[in-house]
Scaffold this motif. Structure first.
Motif, short mmCIF file in Angstrom:
data_model
loop_
_atom_site.label_atom_id
_atom_site.label_comp_id
_atom_site.label_asym_id
_atom_site.label_seq_id
_atom_site.Cartn_x
_atom_site.Cartn_y
_atom_site.Cartn_z
N GLY A 304 41.61 30.58 42.69
CA GLY A 304 41.63 29.12 42.78
C GLY A 304 41.85 28.46 41.43
N GLY A 305 40.92 27.57 41.09
CA GLY A 305 41.02 26.84 39.83
C GLY A 305 40.19 27.43 38.71
N SER A 306 39.90 28.72 38.78
CA SER A 306 39.08 29.35 37.75
C SER A 306 39.81 29.47 36.41
N GLY A 307 41.13 29.42 36.45
CA GLY A 307 41.91 29.54 35.21
C GLY A 307 42.22 30.96 34.82
N LEU A 308 41.81 31.95 35.61
CA LEU A 308 42.09 33.34 35.29
C LEU A 308 43.57 33.65 35.52
N SER A 309 44.07 34.60 34.75
CA SER A 309 45.49 34.93 34.80
C SER A 309 45.83 35.69 36.08
N VAL A 310 46.80 35.19 36.82
CA VAL A 310 47.29 35.88 38.01
C VAL A 310 48.22 37.02 37.61
N GLY A 311 48.97 36.83 36.53
CA GLY A 311 49.90 37.85 36.08
C GLY A 311 49.21 39.15 35.72
N THR A 312 48.04 39.07 35.09
CA THR A 312 47.30 40.27 34.73
C THR A 312 46.92 41.06 35.97
N TYR A 313 46.48 40.35 36.99
CA TYR A 313 46.09 41.01 38.24
C TYR A 313 47.29 41.70 38.89
N LEU A 314 48.44 41.01 38.98
CA LEU A 314 49.61 41.57 39.65
C LEU A 314 50.18 42.76 38.88
N VAL A 315 50.20 42.67 37.56
CA VAL A 315 50.68 43.80 36.76
C VAL A 315 49.76 45.01 36.96
N GLY A 316 48.46 44.75 37.00
CA GLY A 316 47.52 45.84 37.21
C GLY A 316 47.72 46.52 38.55
N LYS A 317 47.98 45.75 39.62
CA LYS A 317 48.19 46.34 40.93
C LYS A 317 49.50 47.11 41.00
N LEU A 318 50.53 46.60 40.33
CA LEU A 318 51.81 47.32 40.32
C LEU A 318 51.66 48.65 39.59
N LEU A 319 50.98 48.65 38.46
CA LEU A 319 50.72 49.89 37.74
C LEU A 319 49.84 50.82 38.54
N HIS A 320 48.89 50.25 39.25
CA HIS A 320 48.00 51.07 40.09
C HIS A 320 48.81 51.82 41.15
N GLY A 321 49.75 51.12 41.79
CA GLY A 321 50.58 51.77 42.78
C GLY A 321 51.44 52.87 42.19
#
Length: 395
Positions: A304-321
């Motif tokens: 939501g509006g927490s201000g946390l980076s979405v890009g970091t999460y998506l990169v992490g999941k792509l690397l995880h896969g």
């Protein structure tokens, strides 16, 4: 300015066309859309609600009651050197492995919102704490899709190892930025609301979060069915298969991949068909690590509006896969999979939506209570040590 306006117009045009196509698809295929929605609702009733709701309540109580702070004091020496986060973040790491997605991500966001970790630490957690639970991998994927408990164990080992590796890689995230040096890690302390207030608030918040997730599951189930009926998904799969034909990706495998990229449960069930076992396992490992757009939307709704980076999460999941696929490819070469199949385990999982509601709810509640009692025991032990030190100081 004109270029920016032009880009916005193009974006709005594509959005309008997409909405128009979605409306036409619903008008042309009303019955398949209704059947898909019913299937999604059945999945939510039999699996999503009993599996996630208890762990959402647990994760909320662990943070609100300050139990994560006590755990943090004990595990600071482990979490800090390994993952570059304070000890309180161990609750997100543990719950992410036990509860499945998106419990770990939700716990990480709750820790950040309650001031128990910094923004950089929360973004590191999001990169590797949103994992699939053992029940889904061992039961649904291993026994249900591949009819082999050994396959489920290998997939879970690869999934867990990849998650830990991502955590080790992302410990350096934000360490060289100026803002990262100015952040000071909070010192978790027990400063909680009364149990009655925390409990009722956790129940309400967890129920709304579970409904939010069910909405995404039903939506993506309908979207996938409409894409298949309209021929869009087969067409995209054919184009992708042609493009990646030199790498051995056929249109059939491309459709499996695209389905899993959209929704994890639908994607892994396509792997129960034809194809070599190493290839199906590699794709299953990638899809489990990636988690699917449905899960990502669930996590984004919590950010939501927490201000946390979405890009970091998506990169992490792509690397995880990617790492999960690499690890399972190595394990398949090292460990033979021709062992007898566990017929009993395979018979227990005929399909994701066929899991008995009462059994799933019972197992989930028992697991959640075991973890909660562990956190409570840690808190009591930590409080006792603190009280003992205080008495020695007074003497």
């Amino acid at each position: 300015m004109s270029r920016l306006l032009s880009k916005e117009r193009v974006r709005d045009l594509f959005l309008c066309l997409a909405l128009l196509c979605a409306t036409l698809a619903l008008l042309l295929y009303p019955q398949p859309a209704m059947e898909a929605a019913k299937s999604g609702l059945k999945l939510c009733y039999n699996v999503i609600i009993p599996a996630l709701f208890p762990f959402f309540v647990l994760s909320s109580l662990v943070v609100e009651l300050g139990l994560a702070g006590y755990l943090g004091r004990l595990l600071e020496g482990v979490m800090r050197p390994l993952f570059g986060v304070n000890g309180a973040c161990a609750s997100a790491f543990a719950l992410g492995f036990i509860g499945g997605y998106p419990v770990g991500a939700k716990t990480a966001i709750s820790l950040y919102e309650n001031g128990m970790c910094t923004r950089t630490e929360a973004e590191r957690l999001l990169a590797f704490c949103n994992n699939s639970g053992p029940a889904f991998i061992l039961g649904v994927v291993g026994a249900g899709v591949f009819a082999s408990s050994r396959v489920g164990v290998l997939l879970y080992l690869a999934h867990a190892a990849a998650s830990v590796c991502i955590g080790l890689l992302f410990r350096f995230y934000g360490s060289g930025s100026g803002s990262g040096r100015q952040e000071h890690a909070p010192r978790p302390h027990f400063q909680a609301q009364r149990f009655t207030v925390a409990f009722t608030g956790s129940i309400k918040q967890s129920f709304l979060s579970t409904l939010n997730i069910c909405a995404f599951v039903v939506f993506f189930t309908v979207v996938i069915q409409l894409l298949i009926r309209s021929g869009c998904l087969p067409a995209l799969a054919g184009a992708l298969g042609t493009l990646l034909a030199p790498f051995g990706l056929t249109p059939e495998w491309a459709q499996r991949l695209l389905t899993g990229i959209l929704e994890i449960s639908s994607g892994v069930w396509t792997l129960s068909g034809d194809g070599s076992l190493p290839g199906r396992l590699t794709m299953a490992a990638f899809l489990l690590g990636w988690a699917g757009l449905s899960v990502h939307c669930q996590v984004l709704s919590f950010i939501g509006g927490s201000g946390l980076s979405v890009g970091t999460y998506l990169v992490g999941k792509l690397l995880h896969g990617g790492l999960s696929a690499l690890f399972i490819a190595v394990l398949v070469r090292l460990i033979p999979l021709e062992a007898p199949v566990s017929d009993y385990l395979a018979d227990q999982v005929a399909g994701i939506a066929g899991v008995d509601f009462s059994r799933a709810l019972t197992l989930s509640l028992v697991s959640a209570w075991v973890v909660f009692l562990f956190y409570l025991l840690v808190a009591v032990v930590a409080a006792g040590k603190k009280l003992g030190k205080h008495r020695n100081y007074m003497l």
